[in-house]
Design a protein around this motif. Structure first.
Motif, PDB file in Angstrom:
ATOM      1  N   GLY A 110      -1.085   8.576 -15.875  1.00 18.40           N
ATOM      2  CA  GLY A 110      -0.317   9.808 -15.744  1.00 18.40           C
ATOM      3  C   GLY A 110      -1.121  11.057 -16.060  1.00 18.40           C
ATOM      4  O   GLY A 110      -2.253  11.237 -15.594  1.00 18.40           O
ATOM      5  N   ASP A 111      -0.554  11.914 -16.924  1.00 18.21           N
ATOM      6  CA  ASP A 111      -1.177  13.198 -17.233  1.00 18.21           C
ATOM      7  C   ASP A 111      -2.466  13.069 -18.027  1.00 18.21           C
ATOM      8  O   ASP A 111      -3.244  14.023 -18.110  1.00 18.21           O
ATOM      9  N   ASN A 112      -2.687  11.910 -18.648  1.00 17.79           N
ATOM     10  CA  ASN A 112      -3.914  11.720 -19.431  1.00 17.79           C
ATOM     11  C   ASN A 112      -5.131  11.445 -18.555  1.00 17.79           C
ATOM     12  O   ASN A 112      -6.262  11.485 -19.036  1.00 17.79           O
ATOM     13  N   TRP A 113      -4.908  11.153 -17.284  1.00 18.76           N
ATOM     14  CA  TRP A 113      -6.004  10.733 -16.418  1.00 18.76           C
ATOM     15  C   TRP A 113      -6.912  11.905 -16.063  1.00 18.76           C
ATOM     16  O   TRP A 113      -6.454  12.970 -15.645  1.00 18.76           O
ATOM     17  N   ASP A 114      -8.215  11.700 -16.234  1.00 18.63           N
ATOM     18  CA  ASP A 114      -9.221  12.698 -15.870  1.00 18.63           C
ATOM     19  C   ASP A 114      -9.903  12.219 -14.589  1.00 18.63           C
ATOM     20  O   ASP A 114     -10.880  11.479 -14.621  1.00 18.63           O
ATOM     21  N   ALA A 115      -9.369  12.647 -13.458  1.00 15.07           N
ATOM     22  CA  ALA A 115      -9.865  12.181 -12.161  1.00 15.07           C
ATOM     23  C   ALA A 115     -11.302  12.611 -11.919  1.00 15.07           C
ATOM     24  O   ALA A 115     -12.112  11.846 -11.367  1.00 15.07           O
ATOM     25  N   LEU A 148     -12.733   3.661 -15.318  1.00 16.62           N
ATOM     26  CA  LEU A 148     -11.339   3.452 -15.721  1.00 16.62           C
ATOM     27  C   LEU A 148     -11.166   3.697 -17.216  1.00 16.62           C
ATOM     28  O   LEU A 148     -10.162   4.268 -17.654  1.00 16.62           O
ATOM     29  N   ALA A 149     -12.140   3.269 -18.008  1.00 15.64           N
ATOM     30  CA  ALA A 149     -12.046   3.442 -19.461  1.00 15.64           C
ATOM     31  C   ALA A 149     -12.169   4.908 -19.854  1.00 15.64           C
ATOM     32  O   ALA A 149     -11.369   5.429 -20.640  1.00 15.64           O
ATOM     33  N   LEU A 150     -13.171   5.608 -19.310  1.00 12.92           N
ATOM     34  CA  LEU A 150     -13.373   7.005 -19.682  1.00 12.92           C
ATOM     35  C   LEU A 150     -12.317   7.921 -19.065  1.00 12.92           C
ATOM     36  O   LEU A 150     -11.908   8.904 -19.675  1.00 12.92           O
ATOM     37  N   ALA A 154      -9.005   8.384 -23.770  1.00 14.97           N
ATOM     38  CA  ALA A 154      -8.406   7.771 -24.958  1.00 14.97           C
ATOM     39  C   ALA A 154      -9.058   8.309 -26.230  1.00 14.97           C
ATOM     40  O   ALA A 154     -10.177   8.839 -26.209  1.00 14.97           O
ATOM     41  N   ASP A 155      -8.360   8.152 -27.334  1.00 17.72           N
ATOM     42  CA  ASP A 155      -8.894   8.552 -28.628  1.00 17.72           C
ATOM     43  C   ASP A 155      -9.817   7.485 -29.209  1.00 17.72           C
ATOM     44  O   ASP A 155     -10.646   7.789 -30.065  1.00 17.72           O
ATOM     45  N   LEU A 156      -9.647   6.239 -28.772  1.00 22.35           N
ATOM     46  CA  LEU A 156     -10.481   5.134 -29.243  1.00 22.35           C
ATOM     47  C   LEU A 156     -10.959   4.343 -28.040  1.00 22.35           C
ATOM     48  O   LEU A 156     -10.157   3.805 -27.279  1.00 22.35           O
ATOM     49  N   LEU A 157     -12.282   4.282 -27.870  1.00 25.24           N
ATOM     50  CA  LEU A 157     -12.892   3.535 -26.768  1.00 25.24           C
ATOM     51  C   LEU A 157     -13.537   2.274 -27.327  1.00 25.24           C
ATOM     52  O   LEU A 157     -14.407   2.350 -28.199  1.00 25.24           O
ATOM     53  N   LEU A 158     -13.108   1.127 -26.830  1.00 27.78           N
ATOM     54  CA  LEU A 158     -13.647  -0.166 -27.241  1.00 27.78           C
ATOM     55  C   LEU A 158     -14.435  -0.727 -26.061  1.00 27.78           C
ATOM     56  O   LEU A 158     -13.850  -1.142 -25.056  1.00 27.78           O
ATOM     57  N   LEU A 159     -15.746  -0.734 -26.162  1.00 30.00           N
ATOM     58  CA  LEU A 159     -16.605  -1.053 -25.023  1.00 30.00           C
ATOM     59  C   LEU A 159     -17.465  -2.269 -25.345  1.00 30.00           C
ATOM     60  O   LEU A 159     -18.295  -2.240 -26.257  1.00 30.00           O
TER      61      LEU A 159
END
Length: 305
Positions: A110-115, A148-150, A154-159
């Protein structure tokens, strides 16, 4: 958990054990640590140390057998809107095209997506957006999965091994995009890697797992500064009073990694700060895993209880 949630802690574990019946052993064994918010943390350890399992627990895809784990102040859950997880095997719909995959990411977030960021990371100009995920090379699949992850912001990235399938140029490019994203958003990153030089340049925090337990956890500069490499002639007993991590022959003497106790070191000895690689390898080479590492751990008294 035994301590109240803190906005300054992004990920924490207290006595986490994960046991699989089919293996008959613990993948994680009373693992405890705290990772502060806003850091880029390297998750390092030998194969089988429990790194991937820990990331799956943090992402809410599994539950610990015993103990507790907390992400962003609460119990981890799958699909958390503020947590992004990149799995080592890059699970995506193989029959989807690149374009369909990115549009799915936009729809789910949704609105969180950075295209714009997702497009830059995926770099579809390198391959046509109509290509199916299943037809891409390993490096191309990694690009799309990382996009997709970036893109989720998100506030927490688990990579999990985010750069494993990439060539040297692509690693440098995507690591730059990742660090720029962190600087822009203040996100916390926990990423596993087998390339110590890679994490040394990109990370400011370190979590070392060995045999399923925490070997080291803390700020990288503080950890290296709290140790010393001492080259001296004669036996290691000369360092009585200091914590000896590892010793090895060096010319006519020995080289010893220690955690100084505060007692003076002889001016006749060569003393220097260890590199990150020396620090990690020495702690992993000692064999026995301590249940607690008070001088390196960020655990509070309450959470260690």
């Amino acid at each position: 958990m035994s301590h109240p949630p803190s906005p300054d802690v992004a990920l924490a574990a207290v006595g986490v054990t994960k046991r699989y019946r089919r293996r008959g052993s613990d993948v994680l064994d009373e693992c405890s640590f705290r990772i502060p918010a806003g850091v880029v943390c390297a998750l390092v350890g030998p194969n089988g140390a429990g790194k991937s399992t820990l990331l799956e627990l943090a992402a809410g895809l599994q539950r610990p057998t015993t103990g507790a784990i907390e992400a962003l102040g609460g119990m981890p859950r799958a699909g958390h809107p503020r947590v992004a997880y990149l799995a080592q095997h890059r699970p995506m719909f193989t029959r989807f095209t690149v374009d369909e995959t990115l549009r799915l990411g936009a729809r789910l977030n949704g609105d969180n997506w950075d295209a714009e960021l997702a497009e830059r990371v995926a770099a579809p100009a390198r391959f046509h957006k109509s290509e199916r995920i299943g037809d891409l090379s390993g490096g191309e699949r990694t690009r799309v999965a990382l996009a997709l992850a970036l893109g989720k912001r998100a506030d927490l990235l688990l990579l999990d091994e985010p750069m494993a399938d990439l060539d040297v140029v692509a690693r440098q490019e995507l690591m730059g995009l990742l660090l720029a994203h962190v600087a822009d958003t203040g996100a916390t990153v926990v990423m596993s890697s087998h390339i110590i030089s890679e994490v040394a340049d990109a990370c400011d925090h370190l979590l070392v797992l060995d045999q399923g337990a925490t070997r080291l956890c803390g700020d990288i500069d503080e950890l290296t500064a709290s140790h010393a490499v001492v080259t001296l002639p004669g036996p290691v007993e000369q360092l009585a009073g200091h914590t000896v991590i590892e010793s090895r022959p060096a010319g006519r003497g020995i080289s010893v990694l220690i955690r100084p106790s505060g007692a003076p070191l002889s001016a006749e000895w060569e003393v220097r700060t260890p590199s990150l690689e020396e620090l990690i390898l020495a702690h992993l080479a000692t064999g026995e895993v301590p249940r607690t590492t008070p001088s390196a751990s960020l655990l509070t008294k309450e959470s260690a209880a």
